[in-house]
Motif scaffolding. Structure first.
Motif, PDB file in Angstrom:
ATOM      1  N   LYS A 115      -5.830  -3.895 -48.254  1.00  0.00           N
ATOM      2  CA  LYS A 115      -5.502  -4.922 -47.260  1.00  0.00           C
ATOM      3  C   LYS A 115      -4.899  -4.229 -46.047  1.00  0.00           C
ATOM      4  N   ILE A 116      -5.298  -4.723 -44.860  1.00  0.00           N
ATOM      5  CA  ILE A 116      -4.765  -4.239 -43.593  1.00  0.00           C
ATOM      6  C   ILE A 116      -3.899  -5.328 -42.989  1.00  0.00           C
ATOM      7  N   SER A 117      -2.759  -4.953 -42.468  1.00  0.00           N
ATOM      8  CA  SER A 117      -1.824  -5.925 -41.930  1.00  0.00           C
ATOM      9  C   SER A 117      -2.368  -6.556 -40.664  1.00  0.00           C
ATOM     10  N   TYR A 118      -1.788  -7.697 -40.309  1.00  0.00           N
ATOM     11  CA  TYR A 118      -2.138  -8.368 -39.068  1.00  0.00           C
ATOM     12  C   TYR A 118      -1.731  -7.485 -37.889  1.00  0.00           C
ATOM     13  N   GLY A 120      -3.159  -4.530 -37.492  1.00  0.00           N
ATOM     14  CA  GLY A 120      -3.691  -3.216 -37.845  1.00  0.00           C
ATOM     15  C   GLY A 120      -2.696  -2.086 -37.815  1.00  0.00           C
ATOM     16  N   ASP A 121      -1.411  -2.348 -38.062  1.00  0.00           N
ATOM     17  CA  ASP A 121      -0.404  -1.282 -38.037  1.00  0.00           C
ATOM     18  C   ASP A 121      -0.215  -0.619 -39.394  1.00  0.00           C
ATOM     19  N   ALA A 123      -1.651  -0.341 -43.758  1.00  0.00           N
ATOM     20  CA  ALA A 123      -2.704  -0.569 -44.744  1.00  0.00           C
ATOM     21  C   ALA A 123      -2.163  -0.214 -46.116  1.00  0.00           C
ATOM     22  N   LEU A 140      -0.868   3.169 -39.885  1.00  0.00           N
ATOM     23  CA  LEU A 140      -2.064   3.537 -39.144  1.00  0.00           C
ATOM     24  C   LEU A 140      -1.699   3.842 -37.691  1.00  0.00           C
ATOM     25  N   LYS A 142      -2.758   3.502 -34.739  1.00  0.00           N
ATOM     26  CA  LYS A 142      -3.824   2.869 -33.947  1.00  0.00           C
ATOM     27  C   LYS A 142      -3.724   3.211 -32.462  1.00  0.00           C
TER      28      LYS A 142
END
Length: 607
Positions: A115-118, A120-121, A123, A140, A142
């Motif tokens: 699962k990736i957080s809302y 994208g910060d 995982a 991540l 990003k």
């Protein structure tokens, strides 16, 4: 054979006519005395010539035996022909393999869930291997990825062949490696930085007897109050556990005599949570708005829901910052799309509803006895205005609705509002007679307020208004498209547009009819498109689905506009503002309590 044996017995038992004495009496012929035979052209036979015809049911048995012998003879002839054909064939040359390469799958790690957080910060990856299971959490980079993609770094030596690094992206990254400029080469000489490893979470250890000699020693070993309630640091001796297990096995012995299957590995359910009153963070930590800061999770069969801070480094100790113990094991959990509400469904059918933003529970609601939760779907909060479901404009606080599908195919609507206790309503009862109408899955339609799609086992798709608990319409596929027999609906509902897509499978046959088939060669797959605005009954619902706060205030459609509710809300807000101050005081109290327990422990040692 049966006819001959009967004839021999008849000859032994029958008395010759010339040996009979007295006058002969000739009986009158009747039809009932005629022998019954289903053979055509039957003729009476002389007693001393041929075989007598068998009576029923022996004639039928004789025919079946002859038929079986005929079938067996045909099989024998067919097998003999196959053996003769095989013996005449020349076998091909068979070569043995040059080498055998074996992969030991037991030593490999398999990703069960990710699962990736809302935003994208972060995982998280749930991995298992070698009889163990764990959760790896990564941060991540990003922002770095965006810069690296926009401004790709060319290789220093373009003629030199770039060697791909033999790195597993899921391997833990140490603090020293995280500070180094480690990168992975992709096509086009674009280099992307590796994710930063944060922590590894394992299932909680089974509770065993304590090794502490006194409660003061137990207090002294605990560093802080975080993690209290997990059951790991306790003062229960082995003898107490043995007595407890003895009572348990004595009480439930009849249920435990059967052989128990090996329990599967524990599976984790985890969610990324935004900053709130519940997710406490260090005062020095600066978290940008809209970025998750906490990981909430529970393991299979566990009573506890754990909270882990994402503001960690690989050197930090992996301990939960908070623990929510429940009365029964947690069967499943669901987080709303806005990360505002959380529902914990326990194995005893109890639902625990939480308002994460405000930091207090809505309450507890129980499903009917014998009902167990299968899935939970959150609805965007709506109100009924003049008989129509509508979304309020602007943000709505402490208002929650969700639909709960049970394992017996019953459907329920759970509502919670501010300080009022949660309520539950039955939308669809469990099927008793028509089991083919049982619900297999449910989907929420964001474009239509208070509407859900219901997929049934008989391949029907219907639209329900949960406010009225009524079926509005049904969606049928074209005649030339038949859904699969073993139907597991594969679909997607748009979050922003009024349509949904569903997978359909068609099987064709030579007779022109269309029916489901498992033959991949005779099967064609298609995607069916349904637009709600294309149907007269639904075209106006998605276009006029919002209502202003002014209209709501005039009609008192929202509980918050009531004076008493408003006062309660303001009172709660003031009490939440005190939580930050209480947090600092709690840390001071804990330090003082720990120092005092260590002092008492030293005094006891002196004695």
């Amino acid at each position: 054979m049966m006819s001959s044996s009967r004839r021999s017995r008849t000859q032994k038992m029958r008395v010759p006519q010339f040996a009979q004495r007295g006058p002969l009496e000739v009986p009158l012929p009747t039809e009932k005395d005629w022998p019954v035979d289903d053979e055509e052209n039957y003729e009476f036979q002389d007693l001393n010539m041929g075989l007598d015809s068998l009576p029923q049911p022996y004639r039928m048995i004789s025919k079946l035996v002859d038929l079986l012998i005929g079938w067996a003879w045909e099989l024998i002839e067919e097998r003999e022909m196959l053996k003769e054909v095989e013996s005449n064939q020349i076998p091909p040359t068979i070569y043995s393999p040059c080498a055998e390469i074996q992969d030991d799958t037991s030593k490999q790690s398999t990703c069960v869930k990710m699962k990736i957080s809302y935003g994208g910060d972060f995982a998280a990856f749930l991995l298992q291997g070698s009889g163990d299971v764990w959760l790896d959490v990564y941060k991540l980079p990003k922002d770095s990825w965006l810069k690296e993609v926009e401004h790709p770094q060319l290789a220093l030596n373009s003629k030199k062949k770039i060697r791909q690094p033999q790195l597993n992206p899921l391997d833990p990254v140490t603090a020293e490696n995280a500070e180094m400029d480690v990168s992975i080469s992709f096509k086009g000489d674009v280099k992307l930085s590796l994710p930063v490893y944060i922590m590894k979470i394992k299932p909680p250890k089974p509770i065993t007897g304590t090794t502490f000699k006194s409660p003061l020693e137990c207090f002294a070993k605990i560093e802080d109050y975080c993690g209290m309630g997990s059951g790991q640091n306790h003062f229960i001796r082995d003898s107490h556990w043995e007595q407890h297990m003895e009572v348990f096995y004595t009480t439930y012995k009849k249920h435990l005599d059967k052989e128990r299957e090996e329990e599967p590995l524990s599976v984790a359910t985890f969610h990324f949570l935004l900053p709130s009153c519940i997710t406490t963070m260090p005062s020095e930590a600066k978290i940008p708005p809209g970025v998750v800061c906490t990981l909430g999770m529970h393991w299979t069969g566990s009573h506890n829901f754990f909270f882990y801070s994402l503001n960690k480094s690989p050197k930090d100790k992996v301990d939960p910052e908070n623990v929510w113990p429940c009365a029964a094991p947690i069967a499943m959990s669901q987080l709303s799309g806005s990360s505002s509400y959380l529902v914990l469904a326990c194995e005893d059918g109890v639902l625990i509803l939480w308002d994460l933003i405000q930091g207090f529970p809505f309450g507890v609601v129980a499903l009917p006895e014998g009902y167990f939760c299968q899935s939970i779907q959150f609805l965007r909060f709506f109100v009924v205005h003049e008989g129509q479901n509508m979304y309020p404009e602007g943000p709505v606080k402490s208002q929650m609705k969700c639909v709960v599908l049970c394992t017996n195919a019953s459907l329920h609507l759970v509502s919670a509002s501010g300080t009022r206790g949660p309520t539950i309503e039955v939308l669809v009862k469990k099927p008793l007679k028509h089991l083919e109408e049982a619900i297999c899955t449910v989907a929420v339609i964001p474009a239509l307020p208070g509407m859900v799609l219901i997929f049934s086992r008989n391949h029907s798709v219907s639209l329900m208004d949960v406010a009225k608990a009524e079926i509005i319409c049904a969606f049928a596929s074209p005649v030339s498209h038949q859904l699969e027999v073993s139907w597991k609906p594969l679909f997607i509902v748009s979050a922003y547009h009024p349509y949904f897509l569903i997978h359909s499978m068609e099987g064709s046959h030579s007779d022109g009819e269309t029916e489901p088939t498992n033959d991949a060669e005779n099967t064609s797959n298609s995607i069916l498109y349904f637009n709600f605005e294309a149907y007269p009954l639904l075209e106006n619902i998605s276009k006029n689905c919002t209502i202003s706060q002014k209209v709501l205030a005039d009609c008192n459609a929202l509980p918050q506009v009531l004076p008493l509710e408003k006062k309660c809300e303001l009172l709660l807000q003031k009490s939440f503002q005190k939580l930050a101050k209480n947090e600092a005081n709690r840390r001071d109290w804990w330090v003082r309590l720990r120092k005092y327990s260590m002092f008492l422990h030293r005094e006891n040692l002196k004695k």
